[in-house]
Motif scaffolding. Structure first.
Motif, PDB file in Angstrom:
ATOM      1  N   LEU A  66      82.607 154.817 121.147  1.00 16.35           N
ATOM      2  CA  LEU A  66      83.289 155.888 121.686  1.00 16.35           C
ATOM      3  C   LEU A  66      84.755 155.666 121.834  1.00 16.35           C
ATOM      4  O   LEU A  66      85.722 156.186 121.114  1.00 16.35           O
ATOM      5  CB  LEU A  66      82.906 156.199 123.154  1.00 16.35           C
ATOM      6  CG  LEU A  66      81.621 156.918 123.488  1.00 16.35           C
ATOM      7  CD1 LEU A  66      81.525 157.137 124.873  1.00 16.35           C
ATOM      8  CD2 LEU A  66      81.421 158.346 122.701  1.00 16.35           C
ATOM      9  N   GLN A  67      85.143 154.209 122.014  1.00 12.91           N
ATOM     10  CA  GLN A  67      86.507 153.663 121.996  1.00 12.91           C
ATOM     11  C   GLN A  67      87.006 153.598 120.232  1.00 12.91           C
ATOM     12  O   GLN A  67      88.244 154.067 120.238  1.00 12.91           O
ATOM     13  CB  GLN A  67      86.583 152.312 122.545  1.00 12.91           C
ATOM     14  CG  GLN A  67      86.256 152.371 124.057  1.00 12.91           C
ATOM     15  CD  GLN A  67      86.584 151.024 124.814  1.00 12.91           C
ATOM     16  OE1 GLN A  67      87.770 150.792 124.814  1.00 12.91           O
ATOM     17  NE2 GLN A  67      85.582 150.492 125.066  1.00 12.91           N
ATOM     18  N   ALA A  68      86.164 153.393 119.454  1.00 11.62           N
ATOM     19  CA  ALA A  68      86.420 153.200 118.127  1.00 11.62           C
ATOM     20  C   ALA A  68      86.645 154.619 117.581  1.00 11.62           C
ATOM     21  O   ALA A  68      87.646 154.749 116.620  1.00 11.62           O
ATOM     22  CB  ALA A  68      85.468 152.387 117.446  1.00 11.62           C
ATOM     23  N   LEU A  69      86.114 155.586 117.990  1.00  9.64           N
ATOM     24  CA  LEU A  69      86.208 156.872 117.680  1.00  9.64           C
ATOM     25  C   LEU A  69      87.398 157.588 118.559  1.00  9.64           C
ATOM     26  O   LEU A  69      87.744 158.769 118.010  1.00  9.64           O
ATOM     27  CB  LEU A  69      85.067 157.887 117.697  1.00  9.64           C
ATOM     28  CG  LEU A  69      83.760 157.182 116.845  1.00  9.64           C
ATOM     29  CD1 LEU A  69      82.442 157.999 117.344  1.00  9.64           C
ATOM     30  CD2 LEU A  69      84.004 157.527 115.552  1.00  9.64           C
ATOM     31  N   GLY A  70      87.919 156.859 119.308  1.00  5.38           N
ATOM     32  CA  GLY A  70      88.953 157.584 120.042  1.00  5.38           C
ATOM     33  C   GLY A  70      88.653 158.581 121.021  1.00  5.38           C
ATOM     34  O   GLY A  70      89.482 159.170 121.400  1.00  5.38           O
ATOM     35  N   GLY A 170      95.403 135.833 119.074  1.00  7.90           N
ATOM     36  CA  GLY A 170      96.053 136.726 118.274  1.00  7.90           C
ATOM     37  C   GLY A 170      95.675 137.902 117.395  1.00  7.90           C
ATOM     38  O   GLY A 170      95.965 138.534 116.752  1.00  7.90           O
ATOM     39  N   MET A 171      94.226 137.904 117.575  1.00  8.10           N
ATOM     40  CA  MET A 171      93.522 139.028 116.927  1.00  8.10           C
ATOM     41  C   MET A 171      94.015 140.380 117.595  1.00  8.10           C
ATOM     42  O   MET A 171      94.179 140.495 118.608  1.00  8.10           O
ATOM     43  CB  MET A 171      92.051 138.883 117.364  1.00  8.10           C
ATOM     44  CG  MET A 171      91.122 139.789 116.534  1.00  8.10           C
ATOM     45  SD  MET A 171      89.430 139.441 117.240  1.00  8.10           S
ATOM     46  CE  MET A 171      89.006 137.701 116.950  1.00  8.10           C
ATOM     47  N   ALA A 172      93.835 141.426 116.534  1.00  7.71           N
ATOM     48  CA  ALA A 172      94.265 142.669 116.789  1.00  7.71           C
ATOM     49  C   ALA A 172      93.423 143.452 117.933  1.00  7.71           C
ATOM     50  O   ALA A 172      92.018 142.872 117.963  1.00  7.71           O
ATOM     51  CB  ALA A 172      94.314 143.702 115.799  1.00  7.71           C
ATOM     52  N   PRO A 173      93.796 144.046 118.956  1.00  6.88           N
ATOM     53  CA  PRO A 173      92.969 144.595 120.056  1.00  6.88           C
ATOM     54  C   PRO A 173      91.719 145.361 119.511  1.00  6.88           C
ATOM     55  O   PRO A 173      90.647 145.069 120.077  1.00  6.88           O
ATOM     56  CB  PRO A 173      93.942 145.617 120.646  1.00  6.88           C
ATOM     57  CG  PRO A 173      95.448 144.982 120.459  1.00  6.88           C
ATOM     58  CD  PRO A 173      95.211 144.454 119.123  1.00  6.88           C
ATOM     59  N   ALA A 174      91.853 146.241 118.261  1.00  7.71           N
ATOM     60  CA  ALA A 174      90.907 146.723 118.048  1.00  7.71           C
ATOM     61  C   ALA A 174      89.652 145.929 117.428  1.00  7.71           C
ATOM     62  O   ALA A 174      88.649 145.859 117.496  1.00  7.71           O
ATOM     63  CB  ALA A 174      90.986 147.660 116.927  1.00  7.71           C
ATOM     64  N   SER A 175      90.084 144.740 116.603  1.00  2.98           N
ATOM     65  CA  SER A 175      88.964 143.634 116.228  1.00  2.98           C
ATOM     66  C   SER A 175      88.535 143.084 117.260  1.00  2.98           C
ATOM     67  O   SER A 175      87.296 142.598 117.167  1.00  2.98           O
ATOM     68  CB  SER A 175      89.713 142.892 115.277  1.00  2.98           C
ATOM     69  OG  SER A 175      90.466 143.567 114.179  1.00  2.98           O
ATOM     70  N   ALA A 176      89.462 142.596 118.458  1.00 12.57           N
ATOM     71  CA  ALA A 176      88.887 141.993 119.488  1.00 12.57           C
ATOM     72  C   ALA A 176      87.666 142.625 120.339  1.00 12.57           C
ATOM     73  O   ALA A 176      86.794 142.192 120.642  1.00 12.57           O
ATOM     74  CB  ALA A 176      90.135 141.542 120.488  1.00 12.57           C
ATOM     75  N   LEU A 177      87.950 144.093 120.265  1.00 12.53           N
ATOM     76  CA  LEU A 177      87.022 144.949 120.958  1.00 12.53           C
ATOM     77  C   LEU A 177      85.640 144.834 120.143  1.00 12.53           C
ATOM     78  O   LEU A 177      84.609 144.519 120.704  1.00 12.53           O
ATOM     79  CB  LEU A 177      87.507 146.376 121.152  1.00 12.53           C
ATOM     80  CG  LEU A 177      86.499 147.246 121.527  1.00 12.53           C
ATOM     81  CD1 LEU A 177      86.336 147.398 123.053  1.00 12.53           C
ATOM     82  CD2 LEU A 177      87.189 148.872 121.630  1.00 12.53           C
TER      83      LEU A 177
END
Length: 369
Positions: A66-70, A170-177
């Motif tokens: 759900l978060q990945a899809l906004g 230092g990972m991007a938030p989306a990648s870390a998620l």
């Protein structure tokens, strides 16, 4: 100004439907977190624990999708703030774990048993609701605010595991998620399905459906009920929720709000909310299964000692659930679906409190024998 995608009444009915599915399936599969701990402690049976782990895994992976899809932002919930109330999580979790063991089940199991005709659970419901309300706004609340909630740690970022990964690497938030969800959710999924017993239909259905109802709850409250600018307050809002934030399934505060609504029905400012509707839905869904399977039966207390234990357990669950900001479902699945550290602490404390209480109960039983 922006209007919500659907009306408040639609949100409430969808919450009721989600709760009904939860109640029906949980009754059908005997989904019970206290029972899962009891099975492990008393019999070494990990079947229902794997069902719970499967539900958590599905909730984590689905919520991450759900978060990945906004469609959902975990920062809009009350789980992932940067203030880690670790003492509240631990004290509340321990109290809840002890209480649910004394009361023969957690908040969700109480609702499920009410649907099945259990009169003891009605008493637990009332005392849980009273304990929760006293901890939110009454006598227990004063003590909680002065002596427990004052102990916390302010983090430089939100308390979800992906935020820690992002800050450390230092990972991007989306990648870390994505990484956090795959490691935690994927790991739980693999562990849950690693044993042949986990492939029984009740374990699979119970775990998958319960986890999916939490994801559905987030979608309904956080996406369908989201308003970027409320026409009255001109602020961001989530309609039909008691907290004013995104909510999914939890069964402590909503029971207090349900009792409050029943007592103050003539007060037009009191309305049915997402939490109240989902709790009522669990009762109806469970009752539907109990009647369809001819398993509905009236059950009462054995003696006065049994009554006292359930009353005490209800009060402890009310106090613990509000203090820890959730229960075995509210923190143990819904909170964990956001990968919040506070939810991890609360869940561990709940299991520990229940396990110790089960051991003490067994010791007392052997001593009497």
């Amino acid at each position: 100004m922006e209007e919500p995608l659907v009306s408040a009444s639609t949100i409430v009915w969808l919450a009721f439907a989600i709760g009904a599915v939860f109640g029906f399936v949980a009754n059908r599969t005997n989904f019970c977190t206290m029972g899962a701990v009891s099975d492990v402690v008393n019999m070494g049976d990990w079947g229902r624990m794997r069902m719970w782990a499967l539900a958590i895994a599905i909730a984590i992976l689905g919520t991450t999708a759900l978060q990945a899809l906004g469609l959902f932002d975990a920062s809009k919930s009350f789980y992932t703030g940067n203030r880690l109330i670790w003492l509240s999580n631990l004290v509340g979790g321990l109290a809840f774990g002890i209480g649910m063991t004394l009361a023969s089940g957690c908040g969700s199991k109480t609702l499920i048993r009410i649907g099945g005709g259990n009169l003891k659970s009605i008493v637990v419901f009332v005392f849980l609701a009273i304990g929760a309300y006293m901890t939110m706004r009454g006598l227990f609340g004063v003590w909680r605010v002065r002596h427990i909630d004052t102990v916390f740690t302010v983090l430089p970022h939100t308390q979800d595991i992906p935020a820690f990964l992002s800050a450390a690497s230092g990972m991007a938030p989306a990648s870390a998620l994505l990484v956090g969800a795959l490691v935690v959710g994927g790991g739980l999924l693999l562990w849950a399905l690693a044993d042949r017993e986990a492939w029984r239909s009740d374990v699979l259905v119970g775990g998958v459906v319960v986890g999916a109802t939490v994801v559905a709850g987030w979608y309904v409250s956080a996406h369908l009920g989201y308003v970027a600018e409320h026409p009255e307050t001109l602020e961001e809002a989530f309609i039909a929720t008691n907290s004013g934030r995104a909510e999914s399934l939890t069964f402590v505060a909503p029971l207090a709000y349900t009792l409050e609504l029943l007592m103050l029905w003539s007060d037009t400012s009191r309305v049915v909310t997402f939490g109240i509707a989902s709790a009522l839905g669990v009762i109806v869904g469970s009752a539907a299964h109990a009647l369809a399977s001819r398993d509905f039966r009236i059950e009462s207390f054995r003696d006065s000692g049994d009554l006292v234990r359930h009353m005490t357990g209800g009060l402890l669950m009310g106090f613990g659930g509000v203090t820890a900001m959730g229960c075995t479902i509210g923190q143990g699945i819904t909170g964990l679906s956001t990968l919040a550290l506070g939810s991890v602490l609360t869940t561990i404390a709940i299991i520990a409190g229940s396990a110790v209480t089960l051991k003490i109960q067994y010791w007392l039983l052997m001593r009497e024998a």
